[in-house]
Write a protein that holds these residues in place. Structure first.
Motif, PDB file in Angstrom:
ATOM      1  N   ASP A  25       0.846  -1.182   0.000  1.00 29.26           N
ATOM      2  CA  ASP A  25       0.000   0.000   0.000  1.00 29.26           C
ATOM      3  C   ASP A  25       0.887   1.239   0.000  1.00 29.26           C
ATOM      4  O   ASP A  25       1.875   1.311   0.734  1.00 29.26           O
ATOM      5  CB  ASP A  25      -0.907   0.009   1.233  1.00 29.26           C
ATOM      6  CG  ASP A  25      -1.776   1.247   1.266  1.00 29.26           C
ATOM      7  OD1 ASP A  25      -2.604   1.410   0.353  1.00 29.26           O
ATOM      8  OD2 ASP A  25      -1.613   2.067   2.192  1.00 29.26           O
ATOM      9  N   GLY A  27      -2.862   5.269  -0.854  1.00 27.21           N
ATOM     10  CA  GLY A  27      -3.747   5.686  -1.936  1.00 27.21           C
ATOM     11  C   GLY A  27      -3.509   4.905  -3.207  1.00 27.21           C
ATOM     12  O   GLY A  27      -4.445   4.512  -3.890  1.00 27.21           O
ATOM     13  N   SER A  28      -2.259   4.685  -3.519  1.00 28.66           N
ATOM     14  CA  SER A  28      -1.900   3.860  -4.671  1.00 28.66           C
ATOM     15  C   SER A  28      -1.338   2.542  -4.167  1.00 28.66           C
ATOM     16  O   SER A  28      -1.245   2.315  -2.964  1.00 28.66           O
ATOM     17  CB  SER A  28      -0.883   4.590  -5.558  1.00 28.66           C
ATOM     18  OG  SER A  28      -1.473   5.751  -6.113  1.00 28.66           O
ATOM     19  N   THR A  29      -0.944   1.675  -5.089  1.00 30.67           N
ATOM     20  CA  THR A  29      -0.391   0.371  -4.708  1.00 30.67           C
ATOM     21  C   THR A  29       0.867   0.113  -5.514  1.00 30.67           C
ATOM     22  O   THR A  29       0.872   0.290  -6.735  1.00 30.67           O
ATOM     23  CB  THR A  29      -1.411  -0.762  -4.987  1.00 30.67           C
ATOM     24  OG1 THR A  29      -2.653  -0.434  -4.377  1.00 30.67           O
ATOM     25  CG2 THR A  29      -0.913  -2.096  -4.433  1.00 30.67           C
ATOM     26  N   TYR A  30       1.937  -0.287  -4.819  1.00 34.24           N
ATOM     27  CA  TYR A  30       3.170  -0.694  -5.492  1.00 34.24           C
ATOM     28  C   TYR A  30       3.157  -2.203  -5.687  1.00 34.24           C
ATOM     29  O   TYR A  30       2.930  -2.954  -4.745  1.00 34.24           O
ATOM     30  CB  TYR A  30       4.405  -0.319  -4.670  1.00 34.24           C
ATOM     31  CG  TYR A  30       4.796   1.128  -4.769  1.00 34.24           C
ATOM     32  CD1 TYR A  30       5.373   1.634  -5.931  1.00 34.24           C
ATOM     33  CD2 TYR A  30       4.608   1.998  -3.698  1.00 34.24           C
ATOM     34  CE1 TYR A  30       5.740   2.966  -6.027  1.00 34.24           C
ATOM     35  CE2 TYR A  30       4.969   3.331  -3.786  1.00 34.24           C
ATOM     36  CZ  TYR A  30       5.530   3.809  -4.944  1.00 34.24           C
ATOM     37  OH  TYR A  30       5.888   5.125  -5.034  1.00 34.24           O
ATOM     38  N   ALA A  66       3.782   1.579  -9.898  1.00 32.82           N
ATOM     39  CA  ALA A  66       2.826   2.187  -8.971  1.00 32.82           C
ATOM     40  C   ALA A  66       1.481   2.278  -9.671  1.00 32.82           C
ATOM     41  O   ALA A  66       1.372   2.869 -10.754  1.00 32.82           O
ATOM     42  CB  ALA A  66       3.310   3.574  -8.543  1.00 32.82           C
ATOM     43  N   ILE A  67       0.462   1.694  -9.081  1.00 32.73           N
ATOM     44  CA  ILE A  67      -0.866   1.640  -9.696  1.00 32.73           C
ATOM     45  C   ILE A  67      -1.797   2.589  -8.958  1.00 32.73           C
ATOM     46  O   ILE A  67      -2.022   2.449  -7.749  1.00 32.73           O
ATOM     47  CB  ILE A  67      -1.420   0.199  -9.637  1.00 32.73           C
ATOM     48  CG1 ILE A  67      -0.454  -0.766 -10.334  1.00 32.73           C
ATOM     49  CG2 ILE A  67      -2.802   0.127 -10.264  1.00 32.73           C
ATOM     50  CD1 ILE A  67      -0.222  -0.489 -11.800  1.00 32.73           C
ATOM     51  N   ILE A  68      -2.334   3.559  -9.694  1.00 38.16           N
ATOM     52  CA  ILE A  68      -3.283   4.502  -9.094  1.00 38.16           C
ATOM     53  C   ILE A  68      -4.638   3.812  -8.900  1.00 38.16           C
ATOM     54  O   ILE A  68      -4.922   2.788  -9.538  1.00 38.16           O
ATOM     55  CB  ILE A  68      -3.435   5.781  -9.953  1.00 38.16           C
ATOM     56  CG1 ILE A  68      -4.000   5.447 -11.346  1.00 38.16           C
ATOM     57  CG2 ILE A  68      -2.098   6.518 -10.054  1.00 38.16           C
ATOM     58  CD1 ILE A  68      -4.343   6.667 -12.183  1.00 38.16           C
ATOM     59  N   PRO A  69      -5.489   4.332  -8.032  1.00 39.55           N
ATOM     60  CA  PRO A  69      -6.776   3.678  -7.767  1.00 39.55           C
ATOM     61  C   PRO A  69      -7.614   3.428  -9.020  1.00 39.55           C
ATOM     62  O   PRO A  69      -8.233   2.373  -9.153  1.00 39.55           O
ATOM     63  CB  PRO A  69      -7.474   4.641  -6.805  1.00 39.55           C
ATOM     64  CG  PRO A  69      -6.356   5.301  -6.073  1.00 39.55           C
ATOM     65  CD  PRO A  69      -5.262   5.458  -7.100  1.00 39.55           C
ATOM     66  N   TYR A  70      -7.647   4.374  -9.965  1.00 40.22           N
ATOM     67  CA  TYR A  70      -8.452   4.180 -11.174  1.00 40.22           C
ATOM     68  C   TYR A  70      -7.995   2.940 -11.940  1.00 40.22           C
ATOM     69  O   TYR A  70      -8.813   2.115 -12.356  1.00 40.22           O
ATOM     70  CB  TYR A  70      -8.381   5.413 -12.079  1.00 40.22           C
ATOM     71  CG  TYR A  70      -9.230   5.268 -13.324  1.00 40.22           C
ATOM     72  CD1 TYR A  70     -10.564   5.653 -13.317  1.00 40.22           C
ATOM     73  CD2 TYR A  70      -8.703   4.712 -14.492  1.00 40.22           C
ATOM     74  CE1 TYR A  70     -11.368   5.491 -14.443  1.00 40.22           C
ATOM     75  CE2 TYR A  70      -9.494   4.542 -15.620  1.00 40.22           C
ATOM     76  CZ  TYR A  70     -10.817   4.938 -15.585  1.00 40.22           C
ATOM     77  OH  TYR A  70     -11.608   4.757 -16.696  1.00 40.22           O
ATOM     78  N   THR A  71      -6.679   2.818 -12.148  1.00 36.60           N
ATOM     79  CA  THR A  71      -6.142   1.660 -12.873  1.00 36.60           C
ATOM     80  C   THR A  71      -6.402   0.375 -12.097  1.00 36.60           C
ATOM     81  O   THR A  71      -6.756  -0.654 -12.681  1.00 36.60           O
ATOM     82  CB  THR A  71      -4.633   1.843 -13.124  1.00 36.60           C
ATOM     83  OG1 THR A  71      -4.431   3.069 -13.828  1.00 36.60           O
ATOM     84  CG2 THR A  71      -4.062   0.694 -13.937  1.00 36.60           C
ATOM     85  N   PHE A  72      -6.262   0.427 -10.786  1.00 35.19           N
ATOM     86  CA  PHE A  72      -6.506  -0.744  -9.947  1.00 35.19           C
ATOM     87  C   PHE A  72      -7.944  -1.235 -10.112  1.00 35.19           C
ATOM     88  O   PHE A  72      -8.192  -2.435 -10.245  1.00 35.19           O
ATOM     89  CB  PHE A  72      -6.223  -0.394  -8.476  1.00 35.19           C
ATOM     90  CG  PHE A  72      -6.297  -1.562  -7.541  1.00 35.19           C
ATOM     91  CD1 PHE A  72      -5.186  -2.347  -7.299  1.00 35.19           C
ATOM     92  CD2 PHE A  72      -7.485  -1.884  -6.898  1.00 35.19           C
ATOM     93  CE1 PHE A  72      -5.246  -3.439  -6.432  1.00 35.19           C
ATOM     94  CE2 PHE A  72      -7.564  -2.962  -6.035  1.00 35.19           C
ATOM     95  CZ  PHE A  72      -6.441  -3.745  -5.804  1.00 35.19           C
TER      96      PHE A  72
END
Length: 199
Positions: A112, A115-118, A162-168
């Protein structure tokens, strides 16, 4: 040719083995816009639409594709990132993606980032393949399951994205966990530069 900007995910509704090939039946919101012989990237793999019926379509993956990608691991109900081929009169929002997956990688960490996810991915270390451009560079481009991404913290055989919430939420990154197998396409520009250096 693709850009790595995923339109949505399709759902696998049937899988049928045909000798060494596999026919995948999928459904998504734009089935009625598809045509026979159209190219659609599935988790980054360019496949040809061979049949359309009852709000589903079929694509066939041959042995070479199954050996190099994660498509052979798919099960009915799985989500697959899909992107139709790029229109030449539009903006290139991602990077140049051919839909020719080079190999698979395994997720070895998921963290985590407030906000984003690595996600950290590892692929087999192979110096000969690296000489041909199969590697990542910091701030360079890589395609993971068809998604155009920027590389962070690369090593000889690992990298982070790094994945932003929209992409996730709008790709199958929402299903990737430690141990998941993903498709990789390394940047075509790096491959051409590596080849020029060999010549």
């Amino acid at each position: 040719m693709f850009s790595g900007i995923i339109e949505e995910f399709a759902t696998v509704v049937a899988i049928k083995k045909d000798r060494e090939n596999i026919d995948f039946t999928l459904t998504c919101s734009f089935v009625d816009e598809l045509k026979i012989d159209q190219s659609v990237a599935h988790n980054g793999v360019c496949l040809t639409v061979v049949s359309i019926k009852d709000n589903t379509y079929i694509v066939t993956a041959m042995k070479e594709t199954l050996d190099r990608t994660n498509l052979g691991l798919l099960k009915v109900g799985d989500k697959v990132n899909v992107e139709r081929s790029m229109l030449m009169n539009g903006r290139l929002d991602g990077h140049i993606v051919q839909g020719h997956v080079d190999e698979t990688a395994r997720c070895i960490a998921k963290e985590d980032a407030n906000g984003s996810t690595y996600f950290t991915f590892e692929y087999p270390e192979n110096r000969e393949m690296a000489k041909k451009g199969y590697f990542t560079v910091d701030k360079g481009s890589v395609t993971v399951n068809g998604v155009s991404l920027t590389v962070c913290n690369p090593t000889s055989n690992t990298f982070q994205v790094a994945i932003i919430p929209y992409t996730f939420e709008h790709t199958n990154f929402c299903d990737i966990e430690v141990g998941s197998v993903v498709n990789l396409e390394f940047d075509i520009l790096g491959k051409y530069i590596a080849r020029l250096q060999q010549l």
